[in-house]
Design an enzyme around this catalytic site. Structure first.
Site, PDB file in Angstrom:
ATOM      1  N   ASP A   1      15.845  44.603  33.742  1.00  0.00           N
ATOM      2  CA  ASP A   1      16.592  45.851  33.849  1.00  0.00           C
ATOM      3  C   ASP A   1      16.492  46.570  32.505  1.00  0.00           C
ATOM      4  OD1 ASP A   1      18.353  47.709  35.114  1.00  0.00           O
ATOM      5  OD2 ASP A   1      20.004  46.855  33.973  1.00  0.00           O
TER       6      ASP A   1
ATOM      7  N   ASP B   1      18.964  49.587  31.162  1.00  0.00           N
ATOM      8  CA  ASP B   1      20.252  49.862  30.520  1.00  0.00           C
ATOM      9  C   ASP B   1      21.112  48.605  30.487  1.00  0.00           C
ATOM     10  OD1 ASP B   1      20.052  52.777  30.013  1.00  0.00           O
ATOM     11  OD2 ASP B   1      19.869  52.866  32.181  1.00  0.00           O
TER      12      ASP B   1
END
Length: 260
Positions: free
Chosen positions: A11, A13
């Protein structure tokens, strides 16, 4: 790690960056992947930006991630829909990340008898566009949304995101959207296909139990939760599933990759 890991998904953020700044260990993690020629993708549910936009944003934070290593919910949605319909007509509520991805798959953006209404994230949702979406769904268009995230952060606080607007459309039409982005493992599996990776030898790093870890687990990947984002160690016990590994930050994961 006991299992052989040949590929990595991560991922963005809360794992690699936070508020535009690279998190400690992020550069070391990306560098270790690149120096060892390990296939990888950086994933995001954000459908606003194109991979080129996101690559530039990551570069501004100090991370060198070429656009071909970025996989968004917009790209996953376009890939999914391209496999669903030959006519490829869509009414789209979204920004450049979504419209560009659909154009590249041969879709025509139209209000005239679209096969799909595709809802993505935008900074300024138009009530007129939402109304049009509702009427087209009532007329038979299939309802697709890039991701179920109800809100996005901003400097002033939360702003409504795709999931919140989808809920309004559902309330008006009685039709639930099909969400392509995380936690749907479709996004993960399409990403694996993109880098020609196999789930049993791929690991996924995320900071959220309800999107990252759930989708990684359902796709059959080894899961790594980092505590540098939205999940605390005490939060883990609230879920009926567990990550395979828990780390303080991506710096711990970078050491694993470098030592393999």
């Amino acid at each position: 790690m006991n299992e052989r890991i040949d590929s990595w998904l991560t991922d963005m953020d809360g794992v690699l960056i936070h508020e535009g700044n690279a998190l400690p260990g992020a550069n070391e993690f990306i560098t270790a992947l690149q120096e060892n020629n390990i296939p990888y993708l950086v994933l995001t549910n954000n459908s606003i930006f194109t991979p080129r936009d996101l690559s530039a944003r990551l570069e501004a934070s100090g991370l060198n991630v070429p656009e071909e290593h970025i996989w968004t919910s917009a790209l996953a949605t376009a890939q999914f829909l391209a496999n669903q319909s030959q006519s490829r007509r869509a009414f789209v509520v979204g920004e450049a990340g979504l419209t560009t991805a659909l154009y590249e798959k041969g879709f025509v953006m139209t209000e005239q008898n679209p096969d799909f209404v595709v809802l993505g994230e935008t900074r300024t949702y138009s009530f007129e566009a939402i109304t049009k979406a509702i009427r087209l769904i009532d007329a038979g268009a299939r309802f697709i949304a890039t991701n179920p995230d109800p809100s996005s952060p901003s400097a002033e606080g939360k702003i409504p995101a795709t999931g919140a607007v989808a809920a309004m459309i559902t309330k008006a039409t009685g039709k639930n959207p099909y969400y392509v982005g995380k936690p749907n493992p479709v996004m993960i599996r399409n990403g694996l296909n993109k880098i020609e990776a196999h789930s049993e030898h791929t690991a996924f790093v995320g900071d959220r139990m309800d999107t990252d870890i759930q989708s990684g687990m359902e796709a059959g990947l080894q899961t790594h939760l980092v505590l540098s984002g939205s999940t605390t160690r005490s939060d883990i016990t609230q879920y009926p599933y567990r990550p395979d590994f828990v780390h303080e930050s991506i710096a711990d994961v970078a050491q694993l990759v470098a030592s393999d």
